[in-house]
Structures are given as structure tokens and as C-alpha cells.
Design a protein around this motif. Sequence first.
Motif, PDB file in Angstrom:
ATOM      1  N   THR A 181      34.464  31.551  59.499  1.00  0.00           N
ATOM      2  CA  THR A 181      34.790  32.014  57.840  1.00  0.00           C
ATOM      3  C   THR A 181      34.172  33.253  57.876  1.00  0.00           C
ATOM      4  O   THR A 181      34.127  34.081  56.089  1.00  0.00           O
ATOM      5  N   PHE A 182      33.316  34.318  58.933  1.00  0.00           N
ATOM      6  CA  PHE A 182      33.483  35.377  58.556  1.00  0.00           C
ATOM      7  C   PHE A 182      34.550  36.203  58.383  1.00  0.00           C
ATOM      8  O   PHE A 182      34.849  36.732  57.204  1.00  0.00           O
ATOM      9  N   ILE A 183      35.783  35.933  59.884  1.00  0.00           N
ATOM     10  CA  ILE A 183      36.709  36.260  59.080  1.00  0.00           C
ATOM     11  C   ILE A 183      37.403  37.047  58.380  1.00  0.00           C
ATOM     12  O   ILE A 183      37.784  37.221  56.877  1.00  0.00           O
ATOM     13  N   GLU A 184      37.341  35.611  57.092  1.00  0.00           N
ATOM     14  CA  GLU A 184      37.748  34.675  56.211  1.00  0.00           C
ATOM     15  C   GLU A 184      37.463  35.032  55.037  1.00  0.00           C
ATOM     16  O   GLU A 184      37.704  35.322  53.953  1.00  0.00           O
ATOM     17  N   ALA A 185      35.957  35.863  54.986  1.00  0.00           N
ATOM     18  CA  ALA A 185      35.607  36.915  54.308  1.00  0.00           C
ATOM     19  C   ALA A 185      35.195  38.016  54.256  1.00  0.00           C
ATOM     20  O   ALA A 185      35.204  38.349  53.047  1.00  0.00           O
ATOM     21  N   GLN A 186      36.172  38.192  54.734  1.00  0.00           N
ATOM     22  CA  GLN A 186      36.012  40.190  54.779  1.00  0.00           C
ATOM     23  C   GLN A 186      36.886  40.733  54.412  1.00  0.00           C
ATOM     24  O   GLN A 186      38.026  39.920  54.296  1.00  0.00           O
ATOM     25  N   PRO A 187      36.902  41.641  52.827  1.00  0.00           N
ATOM     26  CA  PRO A 187      37.808  41.803  52.179  1.00  0.00           C
ATOM     27  C   PRO A 187      38.549  42.534  53.120  1.00  0.00           C
ATOM     28  O   PRO A 187      39.583  43.713  52.448  1.00  0.00           O
ATOM     29  N   GLY A 211      43.344  45.832  52.957  1.00  0.00           N
ATOM     30  CA  GLY A 211      43.385  44.579  51.843  1.00  0.00           C
ATOM     31  C   GLY A 211      43.999  43.855  51.785  1.00  0.00           C
ATOM     32  O   GLY A 211      44.503  43.147  52.014  1.00  0.00           O
ATOM     33  N   LEU A 212      43.895  44.084  50.252  1.00  0.00           N
ATOM     34  CA  LEU A 212      44.403  43.177  49.146  1.00  0.00           C
ATOM     35  C   LEU A 212      44.103  41.786  49.677  1.00  0.00           C
ATOM     36  O   LEU A 212      44.561  40.817  50.190  1.00  0.00           O
ATOM     37  N   LYS A 213      43.854  41.133  48.735  1.00  0.00           N
ATOM     38  CA  LYS A 213      42.824  39.465  48.856  1.00  0.00           C
ATOM     39  C   LYS A 213      43.843  38.340  49.070  1.00  0.00           C
ATOM     40  O   LYS A 213      45.003  38.734  47.529  1.00  0.00           O
ATOM     41  N   PHE A 257      26.001  49.471  55.329  1.00  0.00           N
ATOM     42  CA  PHE A 257      25.841  48.615  54.080  1.00  0.00           C
ATOM     43  C   PHE A 257      26.972  49.651  52.988  1.00  0.00           C
ATOM     44  O   PHE A 257      26.693  50.572  52.359  1.00  0.00           O
ATOM     45  N   MET A 258      27.792  48.641  52.436  1.00  0.00           N
ATOM     46  CA  MET A 258      28.893  49.165  51.843  1.00  0.00           C
ATOM     47  C   MET A 258      29.096  48.284  50.306  1.00  0.00           C
ATOM     48  O   MET A 258      28.975  46.899  51.096  1.00  0.00           O
ATOM     49  N   THR A 259      29.605  48.195  49.222  1.00  0.00           N
ATOM     50  CA  THR A 259      29.881  46.810  48.079  1.00  0.00           C
ATOM     51  C   THR A 259      30.859  46.915  48.335  1.00  0.00           C
ATOM     52  O   THR A 259      31.753  47.744  47.871  1.00  0.00           O
ATOM     53  N   TYR A 260      31.364  45.331  47.919  1.00  0.00           N
ATOM     54  CA  TYR A 260      33.421  45.713  48.065  1.00  0.00           C
ATOM     55  C   TYR A 260      33.308  45.648  46.196  1.00  0.00           C
ATOM     56  O   TYR A 260      32.097  44.006  45.527  1.00  0.00           O
ATOM     57  N   ASP A 261      34.117  45.991  45.391  1.00  0.00           N
ATOM     58  CA  ASP A 261      33.759  46.245  44.374  1.00  0.00           C
ATOM     59  C   ASP A 261      35.376  45.332  43.467  1.00  0.00           C
ATOM     60  O   ASP A 261      35.022  44.242  42.787  1.00  0.00           O
ATOM     61  N   GLU A 262      36.364  45.196  44.523  1.00  0.00           N
ATOM     62  CA  GLU A 262      37.782  45.125  43.950  1.00  0.00           C
ATOM     63  C   GLU A 262      38.825  45.728  44.731  1.00  0.00           C
ATOM     64  O   GLU A 262      38.756  47.139  45.363  1.00  0.00           O
ATOM     65  N   ASP A 263      40.139  45.037  44.393  1.00  0.00           N
ATOM     66  CA  ASP A 263      41.096  45.497  45.256  1.00  0.00           C
ATOM     67  C   ASP A 263      42.101  46.399  43.956  1.00  0.00           C
ATOM     68  O   ASP A 263      41.482  46.213  42.826  1.00  0.00           O
ATOM     69  N   ARG A 264      42.430  47.633  44.929  1.00  0.00           N
ATOM     70  CA  ARG A 264      43.218  48.368  43.898  1.00  0.00           C
ATOM     71  C   ARG A 264      44.335  47.801  43.453  1.00  0.00           C
ATOM     72  O   ARG A 264      44.704  46.772  43.946  1.00  0.00           O
ATOM     73  N   ASP A 265      44.459  47.929  42.495  1.00  0.00           N
ATOM     74  CA  ASP A 265      45.914  47.232  42.169  1.00  0.00           C
ATOM     75  C   ASP A 265      47.309  48.225  42.018  1.00  0.00           C
ATOM     76  O   ASP A 265      48.096  48.067  41.738  1.00  0.00           O
ATOM     77  N   LEU A 266      47.006  49.678  42.519  1.00  0.00           N
ATOM     78  CA  LEU A 266      47.935  50.461  42.649  1.00  0.00           C
ATOM     79  C   LEU A 266      49.097  50.727  43.394  1.00  0.00           C
ATOM     80  O   LEU A 266      50.580  50.430  43.191  1.00  0.00           O
ATOM     81  N   HIS A 267      48.871  49.537  44.495  1.00  0.00           N
ATOM     82  CA  HIS A 267      50.214  49.242  45.111  1.00  0.00           C
ATOM     83  C   HIS A 267      50.928  48.006  44.360  1.00  0.00           C
ATOM     84  O   HIS A 267      52.350  48.437  44.384  1.00  0.00           O
ATOM     85  N   GLY A 268      50.436  47.365  44.157  1.00  0.00           N
ATOM     86  CA  GLY A 268      50.769  45.943  43.113  1.00  0.00           C
ATOM     87  C   GLY A 268      51.900  46.833  42.059  1.00  0.00           C
ATOM     88  O   GLY A 268      53.388  46.423  41.609  1.00  0.00           O
ATOM     89  N   ARG A 269      51.134  47.601  41.522  1.00  0.00           N
ATOM     90  CA  ARG A 269      51.780  48.383  40.368  1.00  0.00           C
ATOM     91  C   ARG A 269      53.057  49.549  40.550  1.00  0.00           C
ATOM     92  O   ARG A 269      53.718  49.133  39.997  1.00  0.00           O
TER      93      ARG A 269
END
Length: 195
Positions: free
Chosen positions: A14-20, A41-43, A144-156
Motif C-alpha cells: 500500500t505504501f509503495i503504490e501510494a508514492q508518486p 514518476g508519472l502516475k 515533508f513535501m507536497t505532491y501537486d501533480e505530474d508534469r505534462d511536459l514529457h507527454g507533450r
Amino acid sequence: MGKTYERIDGRLRTFIEAQPLFFTATAPLSGDGTVNLSPKGLKGSFAVLDELTVAYLDFAGSNAETVAHLRENGRITLMWCAFQGPPNIVRVHGRGEPVFRDDPRFKELLSHFPDIDPAPHGLRAIILVRAELIRDTCGYGVPFMTYDEDRDLHGRRFAREDDASLDSYFRSKPHIETSLDGLPGLPLPLPPSTV
């Protein structure tokens, strides 16, 4: 403080799968070779396949050190850190291999990643890792750091490429087909995509 686990299940899974974000570390056999450490990364691009096997999608980039090291010796360590919640660091030490797009196992392995469309990212391989040692440690020094979202640059960036142009891109980079230390890296020409 640290604990060794027999398998990746329950709270650990559960821990491993939850990490971004996770990190991979590999090295060549040569004592003066280059140690490689990469963030991943990349969800949806990581999957636990069973209690001792994990995999992640290897996307287009400017080098292929992990692929080269795995082809030479198979050694790899994956690491996850808790940047939120209780402190924790998990490491999976094991043996890995790159499964390339023309491998008969590729299509079945790809089915373990239903939450990501790999097409726009220039999927090169699936890295398959069999755990040999699974450990956690305290992680007290991890901030402590927060995750906002994946960057879309790689896909673009890589959505513009088809197989032929992606192959040309890889050939234009000095450390795709051959590693920094001269080891065989990504085999080219790139096999046709099955996605």
C-alpha cells in the motif's frame, strides 16, 4: 529501526503504490564505472505484479544507463520515501531486466499498467524487477513535501514522435545505444510499438 520483509504485500505494498515518486539505482560491474540514480514518476507507470516482482515503464529520455546496467549485470535498487505522513523509506534490492517492445512478454506485461497511456511518452521498454531483499528504514531525515501533480511536459514532448522519428531521436543522443561507460544500451533500431 529497519525491518526486512519476506514479500511486498499488505501495508508495505500500500505504501509503495501510494508514492508518486521513486528512485532507481544501478551501476556497471567496473569499479570506475558510472553509478546511475534516476527519479521515476508519472502516475500509473509503476506496478506490483506479485509479492516479489515489480515493474515500471521505461520512457524516452536522453540516456539509457539503467537499461545498459541491467543488460550487463541485472543489479538494481528501487527506493520510495514518505514525503507526507509517517516517516518511512522502503528499498527493494533485486535483479532486473529490460523487456523490450519486441519481446513476447511485452504485451502481457503492459496490461499491468491500465491507468496510463504510454503512447505519448515514447515507451522503450518495461523494467521488470525481482526482489531479493526488501527493507524499510525510518526516514526521519526526509522532509515533508507536497505532491501537486505530474508534469505534462514529457507527454507533450514525445507525443510528437512516431516510431521512425523516435528512433532518429535516440540515434542522435550519444548515450542511448551505448552507456556513458560504453556498455550496450537500448537496442536500435527501435522495434515497432504495439501500443
